[in-house]
Every structure is written in C-alpha cells, then in structure tokens.
Scaffold this active site. Sequence first.
Site, PDB file in Angstrom:
ATOM      1  N   ASP A  44       0.836  -1.193   0.000  1.00  0.00           N
ATOM      2  CA  ASP A  44       0.000   0.000   0.000  1.00  0.00           C
ATOM      3  C   ASP A  44       0.876   1.251   0.000  1.00  0.00           C
ATOM      4  O   ASP A  44       0.574   2.235  -0.663  1.00  0.00           O
ATOM      5  CB  ASP A  44      -0.895   0.019   1.251  1.00  0.00           C
ATOM      6  N   TYR A  47       2.114   1.917  -3.381  1.00  0.00           N
ATOM      7  CA  TYR A  47       1.002   2.362  -4.218  1.00  0.00           C
ATOM      8  C   TYR A  47       0.723   3.843  -3.926  1.00  0.00           C
ATOM      9  O   TYR A  47       0.594   4.661  -4.836  1.00  0.00           O
ATOM     10  CB  TYR A  47      -0.238   1.507  -3.922  1.00  0.00           C
ATOM     11  N   SER A  93     -13.553   7.552  -2.167  1.00  0.00           N
ATOM     12  CA  SER A  93     -12.349   7.113  -1.476  1.00  0.00           C
ATOM     13  C   SER A  93     -11.925   8.211  -0.495  1.00  0.00           C
ATOM     14  O   SER A  93     -12.608   9.216  -0.371  1.00  0.00           O
ATOM     15  CB  SER A  93     -11.287   6.869  -2.541  1.00  0.00           C
ATOM     16  N   GLU A 127     -11.639   7.444  13.638  1.00  0.00           N
ATOM     17  CA  GLU A 127     -12.036   6.031  13.595  1.00  0.00           C
ATOM     18  C   GLU A 127     -10.873   5.235  13.024  1.00  0.00           C
ATOM     19  O   GLU A 127     -10.203   5.722  12.122  1.00  0.00           O
ATOM     20  CB  GLU A 127     -13.235   5.841  12.647  1.00  0.00           C
ATOM     21  N   LYS A 129      -8.897   2.990  10.617  1.00  0.00           N
ATOM     22  CA  LYS A 129      -9.126   2.679   9.199  1.00  0.00           C
ATOM     23  C   LYS A 129      -8.971   1.169   9.031  1.00  0.00           C
ATOM     24  O   LYS A 129      -7.867   0.640   9.094  1.00  0.00           O
ATOM     25  CB  LYS A 129      -8.125   3.427   8.327  1.00  0.00           C
ATOM     26  N   ASP A 131      -8.706  -2.402   7.500  1.00  0.00           N
ATOM     27  CA  ASP A 131      -8.116  -2.864   6.243  1.00  0.00           C
ATOM     28  C   ASP A 131      -8.923  -4.049   5.710  1.00  0.00           C
ATOM     29  O   ASP A 131      -8.591  -5.204   5.948  1.00  0.00           O
ATOM     30  CB  ASP A 131      -6.651  -3.248   6.478  1.00  0.00           C
ATOM     31  N   ARG A 150     -17.462  -1.814  -3.718  1.00  0.00           N
ATOM     32  CA  ARG A 150     -17.286  -0.457  -4.219  1.00  0.00           C
ATOM     33  C   ARG A 150     -17.093  -0.423  -5.733  1.00  0.00           C
ATOM     34  O   ARG A 150     -17.539   0.499  -6.404  1.00  0.00           O
ATOM     35  CB  ARG A 150     -16.073   0.191  -3.538  1.00  0.00           C
ATOM     36  N   GLU A 186     -17.046  -1.672   6.348  1.00  0.00           N
ATOM     37  CA  GLU A 186     -15.931  -2.519   5.906  1.00  0.00           C
ATOM     38  C   GLU A 186     -16.179  -3.986   6.255  1.00  0.00           C
ATOM     39  O   GLU A 186     -16.473  -4.311   7.411  1.00  0.00           O
ATOM     40  CB  GLU A 186     -14.655  -2.035   6.616  1.00  0.00           C
ATOM     41  N   TYR A 238     -19.604   2.329   9.192  1.00  0.00           N
ATOM     42  CA  TYR A 238     -19.041   3.648   9.498  1.00  0.00           C
ATOM     43  C   TYR A 238     -19.531   4.749   8.550  1.00  0.00           C
ATOM     44  O   TYR A 238     -19.107   5.893   8.660  1.00  0.00           O
ATOM     45  CB  TYR A 238     -17.512   3.602   9.496  1.00  0.00           C
ATOM     46  N   LYS A 332      -2.443   7.603   7.478  1.00  0.00           N
ATOM     47  CA  LYS A 332      -1.921   6.243   7.362  1.00  0.00           C
ATOM     48  C   LYS A 332      -0.782   5.982   8.345  1.00  0.00           C
ATOM     49  O   LYS A 332      -0.045   6.891   8.707  1.00  0.00           O
ATOM     50  CB  LYS A 332      -1.400   6.008   5.929  1.00  0.00           C
ATOM     51  N   CYS A 437      30.055 -23.378   4.639  1.00  0.00           N
ATOM     52  CA  CYS A 437      28.883 -23.183   3.792  1.00  0.00           C
ATOM     53  C   CYS A 437      27.872 -24.308   4.042  1.00  0.00           C
ATOM     54  O   CYS A 437      28.221 -25.484   3.940  1.00  0.00           O
ATOM     55  CB  CYS A 437      29.324 -23.181   2.336  1.00  0.00           C
ATOM     56  N   CYS A 440      27.573 -26.583   0.636  1.00  0.00           N
ATOM     57  CA  CYS A 440      28.617 -27.480   0.133  1.00  0.00           C
ATOM     58  C   CYS A 440      29.645 -27.854   1.201  1.00  0.00           C
ATOM     59  O   CYS A 440      30.507 -28.690   0.950  1.00  0.00           O
ATOM     60  CB  CYS A 440      29.316 -26.860  -1.071  1.00  0.00           C
ATOM     61  N   CYS A 461      31.130 -18.235   0.893  1.00  0.00           N
ATOM     62  CA  CYS A 461      31.567 -19.608   0.681  1.00  0.00           C
ATOM     63  C   CYS A 461      32.752 -19.586  -0.268  1.00  0.00           C
ATOM     64  O   CYS A 461      32.746 -18.879  -1.267  1.00  0.00           O
ATOM     65  CB  CYS A 461      30.399 -20.382   0.078  1.00  0.00           C
ATOM     66  N   CYS A 467      30.138 -25.481  -5.163  1.00  0.00           N
ATOM     67  CA  CYS A 467      28.952 -25.254  -4.346  1.00  0.00           C
ATOM     68  C   CYS A 467      27.704 -25.214  -5.230  1.00  0.00           C
ATOM     69  O   CYS A 467      27.639 -24.413  -6.167  1.00  0.00           O
ATOM     70  CB  CYS A 467      29.125 -23.933  -3.601  1.00  0.00           C
TER      71      CYS A 467
HETATM   72  S1  IVH Z   1     -15.106   6.552   5.240  1.00  0.00           S
HETATM   73  C1  IVH Z   1     -16.640   9.017   1.798  1.00  0.00           C
HETATM   74  N1  IVH Z   1     -14.261   5.281   7.367  1.00  0.00           N
HETATM   75  O1  IVH Z   1     -10.854   3.162   3.502  1.00  0.00           O
HETATM   76  C2  IVH Z   1     -15.782   8.317   2.779  1.00  0.00           C
HETATM   77  N2  IVH Z   1     -13.536   4.506   5.262  1.00  0.00           N
HETATM   78  O2  IVH Z   1      -9.189   4.641   1.606  1.00  0.00           O
HETATM   79  C3  IVH Z   1     -15.977   6.874   2.762  1.00  0.00           C
HETATM   80  N3  IVH Z   1     -12.119   2.505   5.368  1.00  0.00           N
HETATM   81  O3  IVH Z   1     -13.053   3.082   0.785  1.00  0.00           O
HETATM   82  C4  IVH Z   1     -15.020   6.121   3.578  1.00  0.00           C
HETATM   83  N4  IVH Z   1     -12.158   2.279   7.538  1.00  0.00           N
HETATM   84  O4  IVH Z   1     -12.902   1.008   2.347  1.00  0.00           O
HETATM   85  C5  IVH Z   1     -14.217   5.353   6.030  1.00  0.00           C
HETATM   86  N5  IVH Z   1     -13.631   4.220   9.322  1.00  0.00           N
HETATM   87  C6  IVH Z   1     -13.604   4.288   8.009  1.00  0.00           C
HETATM   88  C7  IVH Z   1     -12.898   3.366   7.242  1.00  0.00           C
HETATM   89  C8  IVH Z   1     -12.863   3.517   5.857  1.00  0.00           C
HETATM   90  C9  IVH Z   1     -11.729   1.764   6.404  1.00  0.00           C
HETATM   91  C10 IVH Z   1     -11.771   2.217   3.983  1.00  0.00           C
HETATM   92  C11 IVH Z   1     -12.933   2.239   3.033  1.00  0.00           C
HETATM   93  C12 IVH Z   1     -12.621   3.337   2.069  1.00  0.00           C
HETATM   94  C13 IVH Z   1     -11.127   3.365   2.146  1.00  0.00           C
HETATM   95  C14 IVH Z   1     -10.572   4.684   1.670  1.00  0.00           C
END
Ligand code: IVH
Length: 724
Positions: A44, A47, A93, A127, A129, A131, A150, A186, A238, A332, A437, A440, A461, A467
């Site tokens: 992640d 990314y 997102s 809250e 997040k 996974d 989604r 989630e 959530y 994050k 080693c 070998c 080695c 080897c």
């Molecule tokens: S709110 C419009 N709350 O994180 C906002 N998302 O990177 C909608 N996620 O797509 C998301 N925990 O899959 C929200 N407490 C939380 C979350 C949460 C995990 C995920 C969710 C979202 C992604 C965004």
Amino acid sequence: MPVSNRAVSELGVDEAAAELEFLARELARHDTLYHGKDMPEISDADYDALKRRNDALEAAFPDLVRADSPSRKVGSAPASGFQQVTHSRPMLSLDNVFSDGDVQDFIASVYRFLGRLPDGSITFTAEPKIDGLSMSIRYERGRMVSAATRGDGTVGENVTANIRTIKEIPQVLPDGVPDVVEVRGEVYMSKPDFAALNALMLAEGKPTYVNPRNTAAGSLRQLDPKMTATRKLRFFAYAWGEIRDGAGNDVRLAETQFDTVKIFEKWGFPVNPLMTRLNSVDDIIAHYREIGLQRAELPYDIDGVVYKVDSLQLQGRLGFRSRSPRWATAHKFPAEQAMTTLTGIDIQVGRTGALTPVARLVPVTVGGVVVTNATLHNEDYIRGIGNSGELLREGRDIRIGDLVIVQRAGDVIPQIVDVVMEKRPDDSDPYDFPKTCPVCGSHAVREVNEKTGKMDAVRRCTGGFICQAQAIEHLKHFVSRDAYDIEGLGSKQIEFFFNSEDSALQIRTAPEIFTLRARQDGSHLTKLENIDGFGKVSVGKLFSAIDARRQIALNRFIYALGIRHIGETNAKLLARAYGTYEAFEAGMKEAASYTGDGWNELNAIEGIGEVVARALVEFYKEPRNIDVISRLLTEVTPLPMEAPTTSGSPVAGKTVVFTGSLERFTRDEAKARAESLGAKVAGSVSKKTDYVVAGPGAGSKLDKARELGVEVMTEDDWLTLIGG
Ligand code: IVH
C-alpha cells in the site's frame, strides 16, 4: 519508463507527460490486481507513493492531466461473474496523509474552506481505518435487498447472497427505520480467524493465504455463497449512502457522524469501539499515536486512522472533490511492527556465495501480511554491530528463542529491528554464525576490503566451483567468451544440462562438460538433437567444439575457475608469473600460511594485491576445489604460458593499437601475441602509440593515427614485423 526520482520542478513537459502516461497505466494495473484479482504486487505504501507522484505531477502540470488520470478514478472496474449494481450515491475514497504536518494542513483546510479561524471549534471523529473491503448494504422497508462492493465507485458487484452469510450483519432492521437505508462499512476477516484458516490450509497441505484483507476479498468473490459461509467474515459500519423516507425525501438520522454511527449500532450493526471525537490537532495526533500502539494487539488489521468532520451540516458545506470528500482524510501508519519469537536462523547461500542469515519466526501479521521469515542481514547485524562498526540496538544481539520486533516497510523484505531483552530465555546462547557453507561444506570467509581496510560484513563460501548454490553461475562463467568459449554451449544450454535429471546429460561441474560425449548412447543423442537451442549447432559439432578446448591457454584456464577477484587481467598476470598450471597450484598451496616465500612471491607479482592474494589462497585451501580441478585436469591440458620473449623482439616495449575488422587473426589473438612479444596493446591512439595495425573498415582511430603521424600498417605488415 519508470517513475524518475527527480524533483517535479526539474522535469520538462515531455518528461512529465511520459511519466504521467506511465503512472496512469501502472496505477490502473495495480488497481486491477488489488481490487479485481485480490493479488496486489506492491505494498500500500508503494502504491500511495505512486499516487502522490501522480498528484504532484498533475499539480505542477495541470494541462497534462489525462482523461484516464488515476486521480479521477476510485478503485477498479467491477470484475466479471457478478451482476453490476450502480450505487445510488457514489462510493468515494479518502485522501491519505502521512505526517503530523499533513494532518495540520487538513484541519487548517477545513477551517479555511468554511471561512473560520482555526480556533478548535470544529469537532472531528477519529475512527480506525479498517483494512478490508468497503461494502454498501441496501435495506428497503427494513429488509436487506442488495449488497455491493465499491467497484469503481459508481458501479460495484452485487454480492448480496454472500453478504447474507455474514452473521453479524442484520438481515432485517428494527421497525420504524426510513424506507430506504444504505449502510456502508468494511467487511474484514479477523486476525484469529485468518490464522485458524491458514492453520487448516497447512494441515490439509494446501497453500496458505497471504493476508486477511485479500482472503476476505477472495471469500466475498466466491460465486457459491456456501463457500463464503465457511469463511468467518465480519463487518464494521461507518458510513452510509442513500437514506430516504417513503415520500422520497432524504432523511438525516442524526446531526453528526458520531451519532449516526451510534444509531447503526442500535440497529444491530457492529461498529468500531475505538471511534471517538476530538477537536485540537494535538489531541488528534496524540490519539493517532495511541491507536498506533494498540494496533498490533487489535484483533483486526488497520492501516491508519480516519478523521471526519463530525457535523453533518458542515460535511454538506464542505462537499466533495472528484474522488474524495473534503471533510475527511485517512492518516496512514508507517511501516508496521509486530512482536514474535525467533525460532531459528537459516543460512542461505546466494549465487555469488554470500551467506545470508534468515530469521525463522512464529508466524505473525505485520502490516496485513503474515510474516514467517525476516532478514537478519549478516553476522555483525546479529551481534548488534552496524556496517561502520557502530552499535545497533544499543549493542543487543539477537538469539534463537528471543522475542523479536519484526518490521515491514513498504515492499521490502521484513526485518528484525530489535529484541525484547526482558523476555530472553535464561539458557540462551549468542548465535554462532557458521564458518562453513551449509550447502557445500566449504569454509566460508570474510574478506578485508582493500580500500577501507575493514572486514567485509558478508561471509562468503569459498567453494564457488563446487557449491551447488553457485554452481550454475560458475558453469556459465566457465564457458563464457573469455574463458572456455565453447561454441554451442552458452548459458541457455548450460541451464538445460545443469537442470537435467538424466545422469547421461547432467552437467553440474566443469569436468562433466568433457565427459558428456562418453556418457551418451544412441538414444541420448537423439534426445539432445531434439533439444531447443541445439538446432544451430549439431550435437556432433558441440562435441567437436568441446574437444577443441581440451587444450587451452593457461590464463584462460585460470580465469575459467571463477575464483573471486580473478578476472582476465589477474589471470594473465598469474599465468605469466607462474608459467605452468602445476607451478601455479603449487605456489598457491605454498602461500596458504600467509607467510613465507610462497606468500611473498604471490604478493610480489606486479598488479596482484593482498585481497586478490587472499582470495586465491582461500580457494586453494578448499580440498574440494582441488579435487574438481584435478578431475578437470584429467580431461583438459592448460598450455604453459610462453614467457614474453622481449629480448630481441622487434616490438618489445612498443605500444600498438589494433583497429578495423581484423582478417588474419582475432583481436584476442592479436593482443595475446603482441603481449607475448613484450608489446603493450592499447585501446586508443595517442602520441605514445608506436603502431596502428588497421584492418578493413578502420575509421576514427586510423584518422587519429594519420593526424598524429603514428606509423600505420596492414595486418600483413604487422605479421612480417613480428616474424609471421
Ligand atoms: S469513510 C466518503 N471510514 O478506507 C468516505 N472509510 O481509503 C468513505 N475505510 O473506501 C469512507 N475504515 O474502504 C471510512 N472508518 C472508516 C474506514 C474507511 C476503512 C476504507 C474504506 C474506504 C477506504 C478509503
């Protein structure tokens, strides 16, 4: 083109456009891997780094924003196999932030947008997040009617049948709820459920799953809901989509994010107990740290903390950007750490002979991935000593049985960063790094770096030649152009012979190249002729090419042995100094004590330094290397090196350059001959050049020679000069 690491401000328009094109393609690919196939190739964090680079480029070059820009997309298009569902409200997102400063900027931007002074008057929810995978579950007149992933944010997959198998999600809502309610949240798999599933897979001899998130996603994508039902999936509510009454009017369940989620809880949805409300930046950051500390202990994976403006009225005013709300952000976590027990240390031998310690661990989830191995780098690292001799972990060493801290950062191999000393078993011993080693059995040594005078961190080695871990690379080197150079026996063919399980065709060490013919019978010959790659050269020709090398120049022979630090030049120096192979081998054995005449003689050779001398001695100290060489010597004969006949040689001390395509001799041959006559062969023409021997097609070097008035001659002139 990959992403460059140059500052965005340094890039030209063309470079930025090329990079944006690459990023669009690359991010789309990773989206498909992650969302469509549940098989991410990158972490992640990596990314996110690509995404940030894309954002930075777009901010600097707004004219270059592409129609297919990753910043305009959410997730990936739905995978096939399920019906599509168009979300009544897009599933957006979240923006990501990483540093305290970013959090401060986010909060400030909220106040700024609302035209308010940053006085701490706005409340935010925090809250964890989770996974997992986001899910939108729709209820009409209190009954679940559909559930969708989604997807790309607009259209998702209809996974209703699978969601119905999740016990903690209510099928029916209490009386009196609005006509239409979409609860979002989630779906995830807990860490203990994930561990139990993997234990079962192991017991059944099946491959284990990588992490809870991908397993949850895979379980939801099962076309047969019975399969999903066997996996224990869970849910946290959530967020929400459409909520309206029978007359079609939008309904607000409460005035705040926090209270709305509490209503979901009353309706029977699981909601995360760690949700809280905060105002100041300091409190938010302190809370983030606190959650970070709890992270490893939580029974589910989280990858950050989400902050949302609590007031729904303010959320409405703040609104959305193209793909994310202005009223929320995700903070994050950096690289994750976890604690586990070190059960053992394995030593892996790389293709260059480096011995690398690998930690075997009681499996532990770190950053969403189950880690069972981690790197320990090298023996000094285990002892608590860094590359420059500095203390690591305040000098704490790492022992088998220790409770250790494992860290995964981005895509890199997990590593052990510390030890919990209080938990060290009383009877533990410091780890004794092997001196031989494990593959070998040859002895393994640490070299002294010639430049720094320091001991190399890596133990290697010395049995390179024998080897198995290194054998294939050594064989490829053995047949390479400046070594044995056997026509028809290149890397590809070596791989075939090396991997062959047929004893008549197998080549694992160099002498076996020369016994190949003797090991064949008719049926094998046919097998060989049918092998891909032998088309060009018939099997007969291959055997002739092998036979042609049964006699070989001593320097090539020494070079072919693949002794560390012995390249072509050093091989030549050694061949010249010792003259015959027998003298050379005897000399190496005499030098074994690192003192006395043998050692001095070796070190006295112009161009051979101590590191090279040591590498030679160590190689010859290994009896098995000598054994292979003696087997090789029953098949081949290294030709004694002619001592350079410099006296009376017409070209002794002269510098010569060969250029153009030579027709009377190969360039290597010309060079060897000239050198044996005491001449120096140079690659470029200068005032110091005495002769330029030009073959057909000679170009700039010939021009240069004429310009400088250097004597130019044909190949025949040269041959006449040196006496044929
Ligand atoms: S709110 C419009 N709350 O994180 C906002 N998302 O990177 C909608 N996620 O797509 C998301 N925990 O899959 C929200 N407490 C939380 C979350 C949460 C995990 C995920 C969710 C979202 C992604 C965004």
